[in-house]
Design a protein around this motif. Sequence first.
Motif, mmCIF file in Angstrom:
data_model
loop_
_atom_site.group_PDB
_atom_site.id
_atom_site.type_symbol
_atom_site.label_atom_id
_atom_site.label_comp_id
_atom_site.label_asym_id
_atom_site.label_seq_id
_atom_site.Cartn_x
_atom_site.Cartn_y
_atom_site.Cartn_z
ATOM 1 N N LYS A 197 44.462 -18.869 15.690
ATOM 2 C CA LYS A 197 43.327 -19.138 16.575
ATOM 3 C C LYS A 197 43.028 -20.629 16.623
ATOM 4 C CE LYS A 197 39.794 -17.282 18.919
ATOM 5 N NZ LYS A 197 39.949 -16.348 20.050
ATOM 6 N N GLY A 198 43.109 -21.283 15.462
ATOM 7 C CA GLY A 198 42.828 -22.709 15.425
ATOM 8 C C GLY A 198 43.849 -23.539 16.177
ATOM 9 N N LEU A 199 45.106 -23.113 16.160
ATOM 10 C CA LEU A 199 46.155 -23.854 16.857
ATOM 11 C C LEU A 199 46.308 -23.444 18.314
ATOM 12 C CD1 LEU A 199 48.958 -23.951 14.129
ATOM 13 C CD2 LEU A 199 47.344 -25.751 14.746
ATOM 14 N N GLY A 200 45.525 -22.462 18.745
ATOM 15 C CA GLY A 200 45.602 -22.037 20.139
ATOM 16 C C GLY A 200 46.795 -21.164 20.457
ATOM 17 N N TRP A 201 47.388 -20.537 19.443
ATOM 18 C CA TRP A 201 48.548 -19.683 19.693
ATOM 19 C C TRP A 201 48.180 -18.421 20.453
ATOM 20 C CZ3 TRP A 201 51.279 -19.921 14.230
ATOM 21 C CH2 TRP A 201 51.792 -21.211 14.056
ATOM 22 N N GLU A 202 46.918 -18.026 20.379
ATOM 23 C CA GLU A 202 46.496 -16.804 21.061
ATOM 24 C C GLU A 202 46.693 -16.930 22.571
ATOM 25 O OE1 GLU A 202 42.564 -13.896 21.232
ATOM 26 O OE2 GLU A 202 42.400 -15.948 20.505
ATOM 27 N N GLU A 203 46.298 -18.074 23.124
ATOM 28 C CA GLU A 203 46.466 -18.286 24.563
ATOM 29 C C GLU A 203 47.941 -18.370 24.936
ATOM 30 O OE1 GLU A 203 44.305 -21.746 25.545
ATOM 31 O OE2 GLU A 203 42.332 -20.903 25.039
ATOM 32 N N GLN A 204 48.741 -19.009 24.074
ATOM 33 C CA GLN A 204 50.171 -19.094 24.358
ATOM 34 C C GLN A 204 50.817 -17.714 24.332
ATOM 35 O OE1 GLN A 204 51.893 -21.883 21.622
ATOM 36 N NE2 GLN A 204 50.534 -23.555 22.210
ATOM 37 N N LEU A 205 50.402 -16.873 23.377
ATOM 38 C CA LEU A 205 50.941 -15.519 23.314
ATOM 39 C C LEU A 205 50.540 -14.711 24.542
ATOM 40 C CD1 LEU A 205 52.438 -13.333 21.724
ATOM 41 C CD2 LEU A 205 50.286 -12.789 20.579
ATOM 42 N N GLU A 206 49.298 -14.902 24.994
ATOM 43 C CA GLU A 206 48.847 -14.184 26.187
ATOM 44 C C GLU A 206 49.647 -14.613 27.412
ATOM 45 O OE1 GLU A 206 44.711 -13.459 28.731
ATOM 46 O OE2 GLU A 206 44.705 -14.638 26.887
ATOM 47 N N ARG A 207 49.896 -15.916 27.530
ATOM 48 C CA ARG A 207 50.710 -16.391 28.654
ATOM 49 C C ARG A 207 52.131 -15.857 28.568
ATOM 50 N NH1 ARG A 207 47.992 -21.402 27.794
ATOM 51 N NH2 ARG A 207 49.782 -22.171 26.606
ATOM 52 N N LEU A 208 52.668 -15.788 27.338
ATOM 53 C CA LEU A 208 54.020 -15.261 27.168
ATOM 54 C C LEU A 208 54.102 -13.802 27.593
ATOM 55 C CD1 LEU A 208 56.922 -15.508 26.107
ATOM 56 C CD2 LEU A 208 56.053 -14.930 23.832
ATOM 57 N N MET A 209 53.099 -13.013 27.214
ATOM 58 C CA MET A 209 53.098 -11.603 27.593
ATOM 59 C C MET A 209 52.989 -11.439 29.104
ATOM 60 S SD MET A 209 53.497 -10.103 24.737
ATOM 61 C CE MET A 209 53.130 -8.393 25.092
ATOM 62 N N LEU A 210 52.186 -12.297 29.743
ATOM 63 C CA LEU A 210 52.076 -12.229 31.200
ATOM 64 C C LEU A 210 53.390 -12.612 31.863
ATOM 65 C CD1 LEU A 210 48.527 -13.777 31.768
ATOM 66 C CD2 LEU A 210 49.206 -11.397 32.079
ATOM 67 N N ASP A 211 54.049 -13.634 31.325
ATOM 68 C CA ASP A 211 55.336 -14.045 31.890
ATOM 69 C C ASP A 211 56.378 -12.947 31.731
ATOM 70 O OD1 ASP A 211 54.233 -16.444 32.581
ATOM 71 O OD2 ASP A 211 54.966 -17.517 30.810
ATOM 72 N N LEU A 212 56.351 -12.279 30.569
ATOM 73 C CA LEU A 212 57.299 -11.188 30.358
ATOM 74 C C LEU A 212 57.058 -10.056 31.341
ATOM 75 C CD1 LEU A 212 57.479 -10.943 26.458
ATOM 76 C CD2 LEU A 212 59.253 -11.752 28.009
ATOM 77 N N ARG A 213 55.794 -9.804 31.611
ATOM 78 C CA ARG A 213 55.474 -8.717 32.530
ATOM 79 C C ARG A 213 55.866 -9.054 33.956
ATOM 80 N NH1 ARG A 213 49.639 -5.642 33.192
ATOM 81 N NH2 ARG A 213 50.186 -4.465 35.045
ATOM 82 N N GLU A 214 55.696 -10.311 34.341
ATOM 83 C CA GLU A 214 55.964 -10.697 35.720
ATOM 84 C C GLU A 214 57.436 -10.999 35.969
ATOM 85 O OE1 GLU A 214 53.396 -13.959 36.374
ATOM 86 O OE2 GLU A 214 51.557 -12.749 36.370
ATOM 87 N N SER A 215 58.222 -11.091 34.918
ATOM 88 C CA SER A 215 59.645 -11.393 35.084
ATOM 89 C C SER A 215 60.466 -10.137 34.840
ATOM 90 C CB SER A 215 60.070 -12.501 34.118
ATOM 91 O OG SER A 215 59.970 -12.037 32.785
ATOM 92 N N ALA A 216 61.765 -10.317 34.906
ATOM 93 C CA ALA A 216 62.668 -9.180 34.706
ATOM 94 C C ALA A 216 63.064 -9.007 33.251
ATOM 95 C CB ALA A 216 63.927 -9.376 35.548
ATOM 96 N N THR A 217 62.404 -9.760 32.365
ATOM 97 C CA THR A 217 62.754 -9.660 30.956
ATOM 98 C C THR A 217 62.499 -8.265 30.423
ATOM 99 O OG1 THR A 217 62.062 -11.960 30.781
ATOM 100 C CG2 THR A 217 62.461 -10.795 28.729
ATOM 101 N N GLY A 218 61.489 -7.590 30.972
ATOM 102 C CA GLY A 218 61.209 -6.230 30.535
ATOM 103 C C GLY A 218 62.405 -5.320 30.718
ATOM 104 N N GLY A 219 63.196 -5.561 31.769
ATOM 105 C CA GLY A 219 64.394 -4.763 31.973
ATOM 106 C C GLY A 219 65.411 -4.958 30.868
#
Length: 373
Positions: A200-222
């Motif tokens: 939380k202090g390093l801001g990794w939570e926001e980076q993880l949220e962005r990563l999950m959104l990118d995974l959802r919007e890309s074809a990586t899920g496939g």
Amino acid sequence: MVRSLVLTVDRDNDLGVKAGIRGPVIGRKATLTAALRLGIADPEESDTNAILGALHHHDRLVENADAHDEVEIALLTGDVRVGPRSDRAIASQLDEVIQEFQPDVAILVTDGADDEASIPIITSRVRVEHVEKIIVRQSKGIESTYYYIAKAIEDPRWRAKLLVPISVFLMIIGLGLIVPNGGVLIGAMPLIAGIWMFAKGLGWEEQLERLMLDLRESATGGIFSSMLWAISIFSIILGFVTSYQVFTNMEYVEYSNLRIWAVAIDEALQWIVVSTFAFTLSIGVLRWTEGSFTGRSILLIGFGTVVYTIAEATLDVIRMGLSGSNYILDFETVSNDWGLPLFTIALYYLLRTIIESIAKEDETSPTNKFWGV
């Protein structure tokens, strides 16, 4: 000539849900009407104070403005599902307000950190000259403290933030006291809390949220889904190989056919469970990437866990009976053999209740029901 825009943001859309008003609300009269309707609908809503604070700031700017200066006030609303969805709604409404008024500077009036999360969206479109936070003075007595804790528990926004950490804390302590060698669980609790605070202090939570959104919007899920399919097929093959090894093992020559089958199924059961879980997760990943995830995959995993524990306990009893041993029906034996299946059944029922409750809440959510000012 300076065109000033006074903004206030209702990020969780209390205005739409409780007062039936769709944003953006532009103009002093419309904003005052919105404040009155929200205050009447829920007198305890803090967003009402923020709107009134914005009106106060607007009137003060009008009094001190030069003859050629222009001052306008606008109220932006987000969405009940606070996050990317509400931020997109705020950005869209802000673009509409900017196109209509063309402000030079903006003054943001908020009631807390939740609405202040929209500051980056606003500053990316207009220069923010001042941010004012409206804090209502309250009594500091014990009775009022208890009241606000009770209200926070009733509020869906704060309920998860308040109750989930406490419940996890108590569950870990309880499991640590019940499970043998449970000191590891209790010791892991401060470690997990420390890792969470560090992230939380390093801001990794926001980076993880962005990563999950990118995974959802890309074809990586496939790709993940294909990997899970491969794991499922490979596990089935290993299950057959394991069963074949049991049938060809000379140690089981003297066993009866029924006992050999019980041993073979018992040995292959873990691979069957892995295959089932991988298959279920692959379906869940595909649904997640499509945006149609309903939680049924989680229910299937929970149901598979129940079936596995029951099958494992049943096979142990069958193997014991086929080996000629007597099964003693005392409390210790029954609890050791069937305690875990009963526990997984209870957890599955709880999981199903939670998922059905969330699904029902999504179906009956009134987020799209607005009637305007």
